[in-house]
Enzyme design. Structure first.
Site, short mmCIF file in Angstrom:
data_model
loop_
_atom_site.label_atom_id
_atom_site.label_comp_id
_atom_site.label_asym_id
_atom_site.label_seq_id
_atom_site.Cartn_x
_atom_site.Cartn_y
_atom_site.Cartn_z
CD GLU A 63 -2.17 0.98 -6.74
OE1 GLU A 63 -3.07 1.40 -7.38
OE2 GLU A 63 -1.29 2.14 -6.55
CE LYS A 88 -3.05 1.16 3.20
NZ LYS A 88 -2.22 1.60 4.04
CG ASP A 119 3.73 -0.48 6.33
OD1 ASP A 119 3.16 0.88 6.49
OD2 ASP A 119 4.01 -1.32 7.32
CE1 TYR A 174 -0.54 6.46 -3.00
CE2 TYR A 174 1.38 5.11 -3.01
CZ TYR A 174 0.39 6.07 -2.29
OH TYR A 174 0.57 6.35 -1.26
CE LYS A 219 -3.95 -1.53 6.28
NZ LYS A 219 -3.89 -1.15 7.60
CB CYS A 262 30.91 -26.98 20.29
SG CYS A 262 30.92 -25.18 20.57
CB CYS A 285 35.49 -24.61 21.19
SG CYS A 285 34.39 -26.07 21.96
CB CYS A 304 29.64 -27.07 23.42
SG CYS A 304 31.51 -26.87 23.71
CB CYS A 312 33.76 -23.70 24.59
SG CYS A 312 32.57 -23.10 23.43
S1 IVH Z 1 -4.15 5.48 -2.91
C1 IVH Z 1 -7.52 9.00 -1.28
N1 IVH Z 1 -2.43 3.69 -3.28
O1 IVH Z 1 -2.16 4.11 2.32
C2 IVH Z 1 -6.14 8.23 -1.11
N2 IVH Z 1 -2.54 4.68 -1.12
O2 IVH Z 1 -4.28 4.26 4.23
C3 IVH Z 1 -5.42 7.76 -2.13
N3 IVH Z 1 -0.74 4.10 0.19
O3 IVH Z 1 -2.28 7.63 2.59
C4 IVH Z 1 -4.27 6.74 -1.67
N4 IVH Z 1 -0.02 2.30 -0.97
O4 IVH Z 1 -0.26 6.91 2.08
C5 IVH Z 1 -3.14 4.49 -2.49
N5 IVH Z 1 -0.91 1.85 -3.75
C6 IVH Z 1 -1.44 2.88 -2.91
C7 IVH Z 1 -0.92 3.01 -1.71
C8 IVH Z 1 -1.51 3.98 -0.70
C9 IVH Z 1 0.28 3.05 0.38
C10 IVH Z 1 -1.08 4.56 1.67
C11 IVH Z 1 -1.18 6.07 1.26
C12 IVH Z 1 -2.47 6.60 1.93
C13 IVH Z 1 -2.78 5.49 3.01
C14 IVH Z 1 -4.16 5.12 3.28
#
Ligand code: IVH
Length: 716
Positions: free
Chosen positions: A131, A133, A135, A242, A330, A435, A438, A458, A464
């Site tokens: 899934e 991650k 931010d 999640y 990542k 331009c 103008c 121009c 202008c």
């Molecule tokens: S699972 C035991 N799932 O990433 C930790 N974390 O770098 C279980 N995060 O602290 C975390 N998306 O804030 C999980 N789909 C996701 C996530 C996720 C973002 C963040 C979360 C965590 C940090 C770890």
């Protein structure tokens, strides 16, 4: 963003214990500082990739020198201790973090490691979820008997901040769960802000003169940690569930089951969560998510893989700060792909037409990027400055998916076009021939060899509007007229209000304001004092050194250095103006005079002549000179006996200081050098001259005394 402090890391295998201890301690402090900036101040100073690099190095040192690992080390903590603003909440189940991996091989190792730990054969089936991650910032939401009762940030993983009142304002988080849930139900997930909301918020912040945020994550964190929940309510925040913490009973035996339960209870879950049965499937999903990154509308920084079976997770447990059963894959930092929505043409002060890429916003190395420079039309076509192919000769089109790269603080560049994703029926970009500001013709100048300039310009000069505003900004800028209180924003404001259209208008502003009914002091952002200060700053510039005045005019190719050369040569502005006007004729003596000034060549001479013969500019200058007096500079004599010569002064000078000698020589059109070489024409030697004198004699360079210098230059 600041680079990590260690630039040339020493190989860990070759480290002595002492070296390892020192670096370990230094990294621990540094990581702790970054944790505070990130978690408490919502203002990180390094990118995530840089932070990860610090962590990785720290962990590698601990792995090689296990004695250094101490529980108390700040780097063992997750995040930073909660700030004092909010009440503290102790997490019943700690909120830990995830280990990071960066490539396919490491993903493979992760899966093997899990299987090895569980005593499973390498080819045994084992399901993982994959899934995005998100931010954002992690949050824990506690429901009692289906009612939302408390929200806490992660803090240091053990103790977070009570942000219940603020979270209540987030629409996506239900106040009451729909359906049956365990009595104590603590769901965890990520709070985030969309790109669009982030851009809108930053715009509003900037307009209100408030702090703006570097990226949506900081923006979400800042919004959540408002003292007054009414402020949070104004910021659109979102949530994905999640994970979980404290639960009376677990409603499912798998991650997928838990996520399905969250959804049925009315909690938002990420639609890109899937079940995978092999590393190949995990990687395929990683690629899919990566390919959608640009269009998701919110920031993600990787893909999380988790063992699906919760009983197996129990067995796997945790190591240090992260679970053995999950890992974050990542995305490579500092590069990102996104979509080119449009190409906008900006008109600069000198009339240059610069294409700017308008991008679907994307975070590159911790900063949201929505613009990138496209340099010029050849660059868009796939041609470099010498006509050579760049990006394999691929052109850039609106609608293209492009790969961006940002190195340090540098403006992002488009490094490649993803041709597979080019929409059907796109056409090469047609660069405008007029331009956009103008409507005047925009042309590419030819140089002496007949080669077209890469920049299209121009020809509208001061008519202008784009150039007028930019010219005014330049005119008032620090190294030009230096008018305090007339910054870019104020100039745009006065231009829009039609109070300042040309430089001369600046100097009549006070008088016109006195006669007007709508006073500047009543405009928003002004006041009695600021207007008084502004008028005083303007008054102070009614006389100005001629070189700065010339520079302020914004003549093409006349920067500070050339302005000084012209000022030194002509002494007064009037002298320059007369010659430059006459220099409109290419074969005139006046043109030759301009051309012969040291450091001024054909191109600059032509630009100067062009400026002064242009009628619009004449009018603007007349009006300006009625207000401002350029102070003359002592003119350099072109016909002095030392003009064009390279001179070295050495030994003790008795009639003038070294600095004075230099200024005097330059005024006489000579160049002053610090050391003797074949290029030296004349050595002026005072008593005590040593090696320079010897060298000059060796090279047969004419040497004279200080007195002789005064005689020779006719100053006796
Ligand atoms: S699972 C035991 N799932 O990433 C930790 N974390 O770098 C279980 N995060 O602290 C975390 N998306 O804030 C999980 N789909 C996701 C996530 C996720 C973002 C963040 C979360 C965590 C940090 C770890």
């Amino acid at each position: 963003m600041k680079a990590p402090k260690f630039t040339a890391p020493k190989a860990i295998e070759t480290m002595t214990v002492r070296q390892a201890r020192n670096e370990h301690a230094r990294l621990a402090t540094e990581i702790a500082e970054h944790d505070v900036r990130y978690h408490q101040q919502d203002a990180p100073t390094i990118s995530d990739a840089e932070y990860d690099a610090l962590r990785q190095r720290f962990n590698a040192i601990e792995a090689a020198f296990p004695d250094l690992a101490q529980e108390a080390s700040p780097a063992h903590k997750v995040g930073a201790a909660p700030s004092e603003k909010f009440a503290k909440v102790r997490h019943v189940v700690p909120m830990l973090s995830l280990g990071n991996i960066f490539d396919v091989e490491e993903a493979d190792e992760f899966v093997s490691r899990v299987k090895r730990f569980l005593g499973l054969p390498v080819d045994a089936p084992l399901a993982f979820t994959a899934e995005p991650k998100i931010d954002g910032l992690s949050i824990s939401l506690r429901y009692q008997k289906g009612e939302f009762v408390q929200a806490a940030t992660r803090g240091d993983g053990f103790e977070g901040e009570d942000v219940t009142a603020n979270v209540r304002t987030i629409r996506e988080i239900p106040a009451r769960l729909q359906g049956d849930a365990p009595d104590t139900f603590e769901v965890r997930g990520e709070i985030y802000m969309t790109h669009k909301d982030f851009a809108d918020l930053n715009k509003r912040q900037a307009e209100a003169g408030e702090k703006t945020f570097a990226n949506p994550r900081n923006s979400a964190a800042g919004s959540l940690r408002q003292i007054d929940p009414a402020n949070t309510a104004k910021r659109p925040l979102h949530f994905f569930a999640y994970a979980w913490g404290d639960m009376t009973t677990l409603p499912s035996e798998t991650q997928m089951g838990m996520v399905a339960k969250f959804k049925s209870l009315g909690l938002p879950v990420n639609p890109l969560t899937v079940l995978c049965h092999s590393v190949q499937e995990m990687i395929a999903h990683y690629r899919l998510i990566e390919s959608q990154r640009a269009t998701l509308g919110y920031d993600i920084d990787g893909v999380v893989y988790k063992v699906d079976n919760l009983a197996l997770r129990e067995r796997l447990g945790f190591v240090s700060r992260s679970p053995r059963w999950a890992v974050a894959h990542k995305f490579p930092a500092e590069r990102a792909t996104t979509i080119l929505r449009d190409i906008e043409i900006q008109v600069g002060r000198t009339g240059s037409l610069t294409p700017v890429a308008k991008l679907e916003p994307v975070t590159v190395g911790g900063v949201v990027v929505s613009n990138a420079t496209l340099h010029n039309e050849d660059y868009i076509r796939g041609l470099g400055s010498r006509g050579e192919p760049i990006r394999n000769g691929v052109d850039i089109r609106v609608g293209d998916t492009v790969e961006l790269q940002r190195a340090g603080d540098v403006i992002p560049q488009i490094v490649s076009v993803v041709l597979d994703k080019r929409p059907a029926h796109t056409k090469p970009y047609e660069f405008p021939q007029t331009c956009p500001a103008c409507g005047s013709a925009a042309v590419r100048e030819l140089d002496e060899k007949g080669v077209a300039d890469s920049v299209r310009r121009c020809t509208g000069g001061l008519v202008c509007p784009a150039q007028a505003v930019e010219r005014l900004k330049h005119f008032c800028s620090r190294n030009a007229m230096d008018i305090e209180g007339l910054g870019d924003k104020q100039i745009e404001f006065f231009y829009e209000k039609e109070l300042i259209k040309t430089p001369a208008d600046i100097f009549t502003l006070e008088k016109r304001d006195a006669e007007s009914l709508t006073k500047i002091e009543n405009f928003e952002g002004f006041g009695k004092t600021s207007v008084r200060n502004l008028f005083a700053a303007i008054e102070a510039r009614r006389s100005i050194p001629v070189n700065r005045f010339i520079f302020a005019l914004g003549i093409r190719h006349v920067g500070e250095t050339n302005a000084r050369r012209l000022a030194r040569h002509f002494g007064t502005f009037e002298a320059l103006r007369q010659t430059a006007r006459a220099a409109g004729d290419e074969n005139s003596e006046a043109r030759a005079e301009l051309n012969n000034i040291e450091g001024i060549g054909d191109v600059v001479a032509e630009a100067v002549a062009d400026f002064f013969v242009e009628d619009h500019n004449e009018q603007v200058l007349d009006a300006l000179l009625a207000q401002v007096t350029p102070e003359p500079m002592e003119a350099v004599k072109n016909d002095s006996p030392v003009a064009g010569k390279t001179i070295v002064f050495t030994g003790a000078l008795e009639r003038m200081t070294r600095e004075e000698a230099k200024a005097q020589a330059e005024r006489l059109g000579a160049k002053v050098a610090g050391s003797v070489s074949k290029k030296t024409d004349l050595l002026v030697a005072g008593p005590g001259a040593g090696s320079k004198l010897a060298k000059a004699q060796e090279l047969g360079i004419e040497t004279i005394s200080e007195d002789e210098w005064f005689i020779r230059t006719g100053q006796n």
